[in-house]
Each structure stands twice: as C-alpha cells, then as structure tokens.
Design an enzyme around this catalytic site. Structure first.
Site, PDB file in Angstrom:
ATOM      1  N   ASP A 187       0.863  -1.196   0.000  1.00 24.50           N
ATOM      2  CA  ASP A 187       0.000   0.000   0.000  1.00 24.50           C
ATOM      3  C   ASP A 187       0.894   1.239   0.000  1.00 24.50           C
ATOM      4  O   ASP A 187       1.917   1.258   0.690  1.00 24.50           O
ATOM      5  CB  ASP A 187      -0.904   0.010   1.242  1.00 24.50           C
ATOM      6  N   LYS A 192       0.721   3.216   5.832  1.00 22.38           N
ATOM      7  CA  LYS A 192      -0.100   2.134   6.382  1.00 22.38           C
ATOM      8  C   LYS A 192       0.615   0.794   6.390  1.00 22.38           C
ATOM      9  O   LYS A 192       0.553   0.044   7.369  1.00 22.38           O
ATOM     10  CB  LYS A 192      -1.387   1.984   5.550  1.00 22.38           C
ATOM     11  N   LEU A 251       0.497  -0.344  -6.512  1.00 24.15           N
ATOM     12  CA  LEU A 251       0.462  -1.415  -7.502  1.00 24.15           C
ATOM     13  C   LEU A 251      -0.162  -0.890  -8.791  1.00 24.15           C
ATOM     14  O   LEU A 251      -1.233  -0.297  -8.770  1.00 24.15           O
ATOM     15  CB  LEU A 251      -0.323  -2.603  -6.940  1.00 24.15           C
ATOM     16  N   ASP A 254      -9.039  -0.373  -3.024  1.00 24.12           N
ATOM     17  CA  ASP A 254     -10.226   0.477  -2.885  1.00 24.12           C
ATOM     18  C   ASP A 254     -10.628   1.141  -4.200  1.00 24.12           C
ATOM     19  O   ASP A 254     -11.366   2.118  -4.196  1.00 24.12           O
ATOM     20  CB  ASP A 254     -10.002   1.536  -1.794  1.00 24.12           C
ATOM     21  N   CYS A 291     -12.179 -15.177 -14.511  1.00 23.69           N
ATOM     22  CA  CYS A 291     -11.403 -14.250 -13.701  1.00 23.69           C
ATOM     23  C   CYS A 291     -12.268 -13.032 -13.361  1.00 23.69           C
ATOM     24  O   CYS A 291     -13.410 -12.922 -13.801  1.00 23.69           O
ATOM     25  CB  CYS A 291     -10.130 -13.817 -14.451  1.00 23.69           C
ATOM     26  N   CYS A 343     -13.781 -11.300 -16.279  1.00 25.86           N
ATOM     27  CA  CYS A 343     -14.944 -11.975 -16.889  1.00 25.86           C
ATOM     28  C   CYS A 343     -16.235 -11.454 -16.274  1.00 25.86           C
ATOM     29  O   CYS A 343     -17.247 -11.300 -16.958  1.00 25.86           O
ATOM     30  CB  CYS A 343     -14.891 -13.480 -16.646  1.00 25.86           C
ATOM     31  N   CYS A 399     -14.677   3.897  -1.307  1.00 24.32           N
ATOM     32  CA  CYS A 399     -14.863   4.289   0.085  1.00 24.32           C
ATOM     33  C   CYS A 399     -14.634   5.788   0.297  1.00 24.32           C
ATOM     34  O   CYS A 399     -15.177   6.389   1.206  1.00 24.32           O
ATOM     35  CB  CYS A 399     -13.935   3.507   1.006  1.00 24.32           C
ATOM     36  N   CYS A 421      -8.295 -13.375 -19.681  1.00 29.99           N
ATOM     37  CA  CYS A 421      -7.999 -14.792 -19.408  1.00 29.99           C
ATOM     38  C   CYS A 421      -8.263 -15.731 -20.577  1.00 29.99           C
ATOM     39  O   CYS A 421      -7.884 -16.897 -20.516  1.00 29.99           O
ATOM     40  CB  CYS A 421      -8.730 -15.270 -18.159  1.00 29.99           C
TER      41      CYS A 421
END
Ligand code: ZN
Lengths: 282, 69
Positions: A61, A85, A117, A137, A181, A184, A196, A254
């Site tokens: 994170d 975090k 990421l 999130d 996946c 899909c 959030c 996929c």
C-alpha cells in the site's frame, strides 16, 4: 517439520478443527500471501492471517494513515496519522509476535512495500506468493491485480465494500478455469460510481467483508472448497446471495491464457499417451 | 407477437418471446456498461447476452461492481 509445543498451544483451536489439523496448520505456516491495500479490508485481513500463523505476509500500500480512516481501520491509532499504512501494519503485527518463539506466528516474515500497484509492477510485486488478497479500494487497481494473478496463475481472493453493499469472490484459473477471472465478471470498461472515499461506509460493514475474505483465503490455503462463487452481502437486510461465476469465452484477460493452458495440457496428454503406447510396444 | 414474463431485479416484466438478454436490457433502458447479470443463480458474461434468449419464468438480477475497501 512438526509444530513445537508453543505453536501447538497457540494454534490449538485451529488445529482442533478436522478441516485444519496439524498438517493444515503447517500448510498455513508455510504459506506466502500478499495483501494489496491496507485499508478497511486489508488491515483486518492482515491481522487475521498473521494471527492464524501464515508464514509470510507481504503488505502492499502506498497510502498514509488519515484521521478519517480510524473509525474502521482498527489496527491504526491517532498517532499513526501521516505514517505509511503498510509500515505501521507491519510493525504492529510483528510486535504481536515479539517475545514468542520464533517458530510461532509470522514474526519477522511480514514485509511492507510502500508502492502503488499498477500495470507495470503488479506481476513482479506478486510473483513469489501463493495467494493474493485484493483489498484495494478502486476498480483500476483491482484490474491490475487480476491481470497479474491470471498471468502468474495465482489464486486471487477479492472483497469489496461500499455503502451497505459487499461483494466477495475467489478466482483460480488453474484449479477452476470455468469460473473465469475478475475481468470476466467485471470487465475493465465497466462504469463504476463509488469507492470508500466517495461513498460512506460503516466500520463493521467493511469488517464483515474483510472477515469473510480472510476466512475464504484460509480455506483456499487449506485446500477446502470456496472457488467459483460470488457472494453479495447486503448490510441493510443482512441477506447474503451466492451466485456461480462463469468464464467469459471472450474475456480480454484470461481467454488467451486459458487456451494456451489447454494446449499445454493437450500436448502433455498426448505425450503421456505416446509414452504409454511406447511402453506397451516394448 | 407472443410475450413471456420474467423477473428482473424482483420486478415482473413482459418481453417478446424471442427476446435476447441484450434486447430485453435495452428495452428496459438499462445502462449496459454498468451492470453484471445473473440468471438462475449463474453469472451470464456480457459477450453472451446477445446470444442468450430470455425464457418464461427467468429470474434475472443485475448489479453493479463494488470497488471500495
Ligand atoms: Zn477472464
């Protein structure tokens, strides 16, 4: 390696379960898991998995603790505001194991990666774990996690919560290809209206989903069933719906992977048949 | 043309007997790029909506993605 006495006592209530047992506990202690997102979902999953004895946890994170996180992200305190975090979570979880036998808990094997990421780094961040928890999130990150998990053939346990709506699902293309996946079910071009930060959420609502997600992750690590279903939890009515996931034959993420897997299996099957025939001939 | 009835998010609706899932959703003015579809407890992936015919008594649910955490 058998469990030492301290470990046996510490995890006795888990080991007592016929579904876990001593072998299952060892499986958990040998497992390597990445948690992407240390918000309402991730901070609780990290606590449950660490406490359950998961051998190696990677916490990913790039966010810092904020005041508005505290009502639902119970691992963090007021004094943590402004700190990363992933690092706060790592230090707190390591602290829980400190003083105990080093063989017990994930002490010393929790790492924090303060990085966002994305499509470029997802595969390398997740390359050496046996299971991923998508606790992110936002929809874009969820797509990156999914694409990496598909490419790496790594099981992906996904939970999400906003308002009073929760969703939980797990994918593993190698064990359960017909369930597809994440893409899909929710293609990347889908329109999303909430997260959030833009929609309200109660602590126990996201905590419920996090608990379900941690439970599902532990079940999959133990080899118990859990793949192939989408659970929808309505926090207002208390209702849980369970739907079967289905692969999209045209999925942009996929479809090709599954085809190449099938070709590989077919080729292997052919070789097996040929060698069997060869043996008969000889 | 004959019509069949089915349940869409708990509401009973009438559709032409030969309607595909896609044409039914268009008739109901559903925003196609914001929902996933479940029929009889199973997800129907989007690429199959045009190829799948509605059946009398179908129970269909639509829902959006939840992405927060
Ligand atoms: Zn897919």
């Amino acid at each position: 390696m058998s469990l030492n006495d301290r470990a046996f006592i510490r995890y006795s209530r888990q080991i007592m379960l016929p579904e876990v047992g001593e072998l299952g506990q060892q499986r958990l202690m040998n497992a390597s898991v990445a948690i992407v997102g240390l918000g309402g979902l991730g901070q609780l999953c990290a606590q449950y998995l660490s406490a359950a004895g998961i051998g190696r946890l990677i916490l990913i994170d790039d966010d810092k603790v904020e005041l508005s996180n505290l009502p639902r992200q119970l691992l963090f305190s007021h004094g943590d505001c402004g700190q990363y975090k992933a690092e706060v979570a790592r230090d707190r979880l390591v602290g829980k194991g400190t003083g105990d036998n080093s063989q017990v808990s994930a002490f010393g094997q929790i790492s924090a990666k303060v990085v966002r990421l994305d499509g470029d780094n997802a595969e390398s961040l997740l390359s050496d774990v046996g299971l991923v928890l998508d606790c992110s999130d936002n929809f874009a990150t969820r797509q990156h996690i999914n694409a990496a998990c598909v490419a790496l053939s790594t099981p992906n346990v996904v939970a999400a919560a906003a308002h009073f709506a929760g969703q939980l699902m797990a994918f593993d293309l190698s064990k359960s290809p017909d369930n597809g996946c994440y893409h899909c079910l929710f293609p990347a071009e889908l329109r999303v209206s909430e997260s959030c930060s833009t929609i309200g959420i109660l602590g126990p609502m996201v905590g419920t989903l996090a608990s379900m997600q941690a439970l599902l992750a532990i079940k999959l690590l133990l080899g118990l069933p859990g793949l192939g279903w989408l659970h929808r939890f309505d926090g207002l009515t208390g209702e849980i719906q369970k739907f079967a996931l289905r692969r999209d034959p045209k999925c942009a993420v996929c479809a090709e992977i599954k085809e190449s897997n099938e070709k590989a299996y077919a080729a292997r099957g052919e070789t097996a048949c040929l060698s069997a025939l060869g043996e008969i001939d000889e | 043309m004959s019509e069949i009835s089915l349940s869409l998010n708990g509401q009973l609706i009438q559709v032409p007997a030969n309607a595909s899932l896609l044409s039914m959703l268009e008739d109901q003015q559903i925003t196609l790029d914001s929902v996933a579809l479940v029929r009889a407890g199973e997800v129907v992936p989007k690429s199959l909506w045009a190829l799948t015919l509605c059946e009398a008594g179908d129970v269909i649910e639509l829902f959006g993605v939840v992405a927060g955490g």
